[in-house]
Design an enzyme around this catalytic site. Sequence first.
Site, short mmCIF file in Angstrom:
data_model
loop_
_atom_site.label_atom_id
_atom_site.label_comp_id
_atom_site.label_asym_id
_atom_site.label_seq_id
_atom_site.Cartn_x
_atom_site.Cartn_y
_atom_site.Cartn_z
CB SER A 1 -0.90 0.02 1.24
OG SER A 1 -1.56 1.27 1.34
CG HIS B 1 -3.62 -1.93 -1.88
ND1 HIS B 1 -4.50 -2.91 -2.28
CD2 HIS B 1 -4.30 -1.14 -1.03
CE1 HIS B 1 -5.66 -2.73 -1.69
NE2 HIS B 1 -5.57 -1.65 -0.93
CG ASP C 1 -5.45 1.85 0.60
OD1 ASP C 1 -6.31 0.97 0.39
OD2 ASP C 1 -4.39 1.63 1.22
CG MET D 1 -9.49 6.37 1.39
SD MET D 1 -8.65 6.35 2.99
CE MET D 1 -7.03 6.96 2.53
CG HIS E 1 -9.24 -0.71 -1.47
ND1 HIS E 1 -8.81 -0.73 -0.16
CD2 HIS E 1 -10.59 -0.91 -1.43
CE1 HIS E 1 -9.84 -0.93 0.63
NE2 HIS E 1 -10.93 -1.03 -0.11
CG MET F 1 -11.48 2.14 0.78
SD MET F 1 -10.40 2.15 2.22
CE MET F 1 -8.91 2.84 1.48
CG MET G 1 -11.39 -3.38 4.10
SD MET G 1 -9.75 -2.89 3.49
CE MET G 1 -9.17 -1.83 4.82
CG ASP H 1 -5.64 -3.12 3.02
OD1 ASP H 1 -4.68 -2.88 3.78
OD2 ASP H 1 -6.14 -2.26 2.27
#
Length: 214
Positions: A7, A32, A34, A36, A66, A68, A141, A179
Amino acid sequence: MNLISCSILNINFLEIKRILAKLYSHKIPLLHFDVMDGNFVDNLSFGAGVLKSIVSYKYKFVYDVHLMVSDPAKLVDDFIQAGASIITFHVESYDFDKIKIFSLIKHIKEKGIKVGLSIKPKTDISCLVDYLPYIDLVLIMSVEPGYGGQKFIESSLLKIKKLKDYIKEKNYPIYISVDGGVTSENSKAIREAGADILVSGSYLLNNIRKGSKM
Protein backbone atom coordinates in the site's frame (compact mmCIF):
# COMPACT_ATOMS: atom_id res chain seq x y z
CA MET A 1 -0.19 -18.71 -3.67
CA ASN A 2 0.95 -15.89 -1.37
CA LEU A 3 1.70 -12.48 -2.84
CA ILE A 4 2.58 -9.16 -1.26
CA SER A 5 0.83 -5.95 -2.26
CA CYS A 6 2.42 -2.74 -0.96
CA SER A 7 0.00 0.00 0.00
CA ILE A 8 1.40 3.36 -1.01
CA LEU A 9 -0.99 5.32 1.25
CA ASN A 10 1.79 6.49 3.57
CA ILE A 11 4.49 7.13 0.98
CA ASN A 12 5.97 10.61 0.89
CA PHE A 13 5.89 11.39 -2.81
CA LEU A 14 9.29 13.06 -2.58
CA GLU A 15 10.67 9.54 -2.02
CA ILE A 16 8.47 7.73 -4.52
CA LYS A 17 11.16 6.90 -7.09
CA ARG A 18 13.50 5.47 -4.48
CA ILE A 19 10.74 3.42 -2.81
CA LEU A 20 9.46 2.04 -6.12
CA ALA A 21 12.96 0.97 -7.10
CA LYS A 22 13.44 -0.82 -3.76
CA LEU A 23 10.04 -2.52 -3.96
CA TYR A 24 10.83 -3.70 -7.46
CA SER A 25 14.27 -4.96 -6.46
CA HIS A 26 12.63 -6.96 -3.64
CA LYS A 27 10.24 -8.46 -6.20
CA ILE A 28 7.10 -7.03 -4.58
CA PRO A 29 4.57 -7.81 -7.34
CA LEU A 30 1.64 -5.52 -6.53
CA LEU A 31 1.15 -1.86 -5.65
CA HIS A 32 -2.02 -1.11 -3.69
CA PHE A 33 -3.71 2.26 -4.19
CA ASP A 34 -6.09 3.26 -1.38
CA VAL A 35 -8.42 5.82 -2.94
CA MET A 36 -10.57 7.76 -0.44
CA ASP A 37 -13.09 10.54 -0.96
CA GLY A 38 -13.47 11.85 2.61
CA ASN A 39 -17.08 10.66 2.60
CA PHE A 40 -17.18 6.85 2.54
CA VAL A 41 -14.27 6.96 5.01
CA ASP A 42 -12.99 9.88 7.09
CA ASN A 43 -9.89 10.48 5.05
CA LEU A 44 -8.93 11.85 1.65
CA SER A 45 -6.22 10.49 -0.64
CA PHE A 46 -4.96 10.71 -4.21
CA GLY A 47 -6.69 10.42 -7.57
CA ALA A 48 -5.97 8.73 -10.88
CA GLY A 49 -3.18 11.21 -11.70
CA VAL A 50 -0.92 9.62 -9.08
CA LEU A 51 -1.45 6.16 -10.58
CA LYS A 52 -0.75 7.49 -14.07
CA SER A 53 2.48 9.08 -12.85
CA ILE A 54 3.67 5.87 -11.17
CA VAL A 55 2.77 3.74 -14.19
CA SER A 56 4.92 6.05 -16.30
CA TYR A 57 8.04 4.79 -14.48
CA LYS A 58 7.58 1.52 -16.43
CA TYR A 59 7.99 -0.88 -13.52
CA LYS A 60 6.09 -4.11 -14.13
CA PHE A 61 3.89 -3.98 -11.05
CA VAL A 62 0.30 -5.14 -10.88
CA TYR A 63 -1.59 -1.93 -10.09
CA ASP A 64 -4.19 -2.83 -7.47
CA VAL A 65 -6.74 0.01 -7.00
CA HIS A 66 -8.99 -0.05 -3.92
CA LEU A 67 -11.85 2.45 -4.15
CA MET A 68 -13.07 3.47 -0.69
CA VAL A 69 -15.54 5.99 -2.05
CA SER A 70 -19.28 6.60 -1.98
CA ASP A 71 -19.82 6.25 -5.74
CA PRO A 72 -17.01 4.21 -7.31
CA ALA A 73 -18.70 4.21 -10.73
CA LYS A 74 -17.71 7.88 -11.08
CA LEU A 75 -14.00 7.03 -10.78
CA VAL A 76 -13.44 3.65 -12.41
CA ASP A 77 -12.91 4.92 -15.96
CA ASP A 78 -10.29 7.44 -14.82
CA PHE A 79 -8.32 4.71 -13.04
CA ILE A 80 -8.68 2.29 -15.94
CA GLN A 81 -7.26 4.93 -18.29
CA ALA A 82 -4.46 5.64 -15.80
CA GLY A 83 -3.32 2.00 -15.93
CA ALA A 84 -5.16 0.02 -13.22
CA SER A 85 -4.74 -3.76 -13.39
CA ILE A 86 -7.39 -4.54 -10.75
CA ILE A 87 -10.21 -2.34 -9.46
CA THR A 88 -11.84 -3.25 -6.15
CA PHE A 89 -14.82 -1.45 -4.67
CA HIS A 90 -16.93 -1.89 -1.54
CA VAL A 91 -20.32 -3.56 -1.42
CA GLU A 92 -21.13 -1.03 1.31
CA SER A 93 -20.60 1.86 -1.13
CA TYR A 94 -24.00 1.16 -2.65
CA ASP A 95 -25.69 -0.03 0.55
CA PHE A 96 -25.60 -3.60 -0.79
CA ASP A 97 -27.73 -2.64 -3.82
CA LYS A 98 -27.31 -5.67 -6.09
CA ILE A 99 -28.36 -3.88 -9.28
CA LYS A 100 -25.71 -1.18 -8.86
CA ILE A 101 -23.02 -3.62 -7.77
CA PHE A 102 -23.62 -6.03 -10.67
CA SER A 103 -23.76 -3.12 -13.10
CA LEU A 104 -20.35 -1.85 -12.03
CA ILE A 105 -18.83 -5.35 -12.06
CA LYS A 106 -20.05 -5.76 -15.64
CA HIS A 107 -18.71 -2.34 -16.67
CA ILE A 108 -15.23 -3.02 -15.28
CA LYS A 109 -15.11 -6.48 -16.86
CA GLU A 110 -16.12 -5.07 -20.24
CA LYS A 111 -13.08 -2.78 -20.06
CA GLY A 112 -10.83 -5.83 -19.75
CA ILE A 113 -9.88 -5.10 -16.14
CA LYS A 114 -10.00 -7.54 -13.24
CA VAL A 115 -12.58 -6.67 -10.60
CA GLY A 116 -12.72 -7.18 -6.85
CA LEU A 117 -15.21 -6.59 -4.07
CA SER A 118 -14.25 -5.46 -0.59
CA ILE A 119 -15.99 -5.70 2.78
CA LYS A 120 -15.45 -3.81 6.02
CA PRO A 121 -14.65 -5.69 9.26
CA LYS A 122 -18.26 -5.70 10.47
CA THR A 123 -19.71 -6.94 7.15
CA ASP A 124 -20.44 -10.66 6.88
CA ILE A 125 -19.03 -12.61 3.95
CA SER A 126 -22.51 -13.93 3.14
CA CYS A 127 -23.23 -10.69 1.26
CA LEU A 128 -20.63 -11.71 -1.34
CA VAL A 129 -22.08 -15.07 -2.34
CA ASP A 130 -24.10 -13.88 -5.36
CA TYR A 131 -21.12 -12.02 -6.84
CA LEU A 132 -18.38 -14.64 -6.48
CA PRO A 133 -18.93 -16.31 -9.88
CA TYR A 134 -18.33 -12.95 -11.60
CA ILE A 135 -15.33 -11.43 -9.80
CA ASP A 136 -11.59 -12.07 -9.57
CA LEU A 137 -10.78 -10.99 -6.03
CA VAL A 138 -12.25 -10.42 -2.57
CA LEU A 139 -10.54 -7.87 -0.35
CA ILE A 140 -11.19 -8.45 3.34
CA MET A 141 -10.51 -5.39 5.44
CA SER A 142 -8.86 -6.44 8.69
CA VAL A 143 -8.97 -2.88 10.07
CA GLU A 144 -11.55 -0.14 9.72
CA PRO A 145 -10.72 1.46 6.36
CA GLY A 146 -9.37 4.98 6.15
CA TYR A 147 -6.02 5.13 7.93
CA GLY A 148 -2.76 3.19 7.88
CA GLY A 149 -0.92 1.81 10.89
CA GLN A 150 -3.90 0.17 12.63
CA LYS A 151 -3.83 -3.13 14.54
CA PHE A 152 -5.06 -6.30 12.82
CA ILE A 153 -8.55 -7.40 13.92
CA GLU A 154 -8.11 -11.04 14.98
CA SER A 155 -11.67 -12.07 14.12
CA SER A 156 -10.72 -11.50 10.47
CA LEU A 157 -8.95 -14.88 10.49
CA LEU A 158 -12.23 -16.78 10.84
CA LYS A 159 -13.78 -14.68 8.09
CA ILE A 160 -10.86 -15.47 5.75
CA LYS A 161 -11.10 -19.19 6.51
CA LYS A 162 -14.87 -19.35 5.94
CA LEU A 163 -14.54 -17.54 2.63
CA LYS A 164 -11.62 -19.73 1.52
CA ASP A 165 -13.55 -22.90 2.34
CA TYR A 166 -16.55 -21.68 0.35
CA ILE A 167 -14.44 -20.68 -2.66
CA LYS A 168 -12.73 -24.09 -2.64
CA GLU A 169 -16.08 -25.87 -2.39
CA LYS A 170 -17.39 -23.98 -5.41
CA ASN A 171 -14.05 -24.13 -7.24
CA TYR A 172 -14.10 -20.40 -7.99
CA PRO A 173 -10.84 -18.92 -9.38
CA ILE A 174 -10.79 -16.05 -6.87
CA TYR A 175 -7.96 -14.50 -4.90
CA ILE A 176 -8.49 -13.50 -1.28
CA SER A 177 -6.65 -10.32 -0.37
CA VAL A 178 -6.31 -9.06 3.22
CA ASP A 179 -5.63 -5.44 4.08
CA GLY A 180 -4.89 -3.89 7.46
CA GLY A 181 -2.38 -4.47 10.23
CA VAL A 182 -0.39 -7.12 8.35
CA THR A 183 3.05 -7.72 9.88
CA SER A 184 5.64 -10.48 10.07
CA GLU A 185 4.10 -11.52 13.40
CA ASN A 186 0.66 -12.32 11.97
CA SER A 187 1.35 -12.99 8.29
CA LYS A 188 1.73 -16.77 8.79
CA ALA A 189 -1.67 -17.04 10.49
CA ILE A 190 -3.27 -14.92 7.75
CA ARG A 191 -1.78 -17.11 5.03
CA GLU A 192 -2.81 -20.29 6.81
CA ALA A 193 -6.37 -18.99 7.11
CA GLY A 194 -6.48 -18.81 3.31
CA ALA A 195 -5.25 -15.40 2.15
CA ASP A 196 -3.57 -15.27 -1.26
CA ILE A 197 -2.53 -11.60 -1.18
CA LEU A 198 -1.29 -9.72 1.89
CA VAL A 199 -1.56 -5.94 1.66
CA SER A 200 0.98 -4.14 3.80
CA GLY A 201 1.65 -0.44 4.06
CA SER A 202 3.28 1.05 7.15
CA TYR A 203 5.10 -2.13 8.23
CA LEU A 204 6.48 -2.96 4.79
CA LEU A 205 7.51 0.61 3.97
CA ASN A 206 9.24 1.10 7.31
CA ASN A 207 11.34 -2.00 6.63
CA ILE A 208 12.08 -0.83 3.10
CA ARG A 209 13.24 2.56 4.39
CA LYS A 210 15.47 0.97 7.02
CA GLY A 211 16.91 -1.47 4.53
CA SER A 212 15.74 -4.47 6.55
CA LYS A 213 15.55 -7.90 4.96
CA MET A 214 12.11 -8.63 3.48
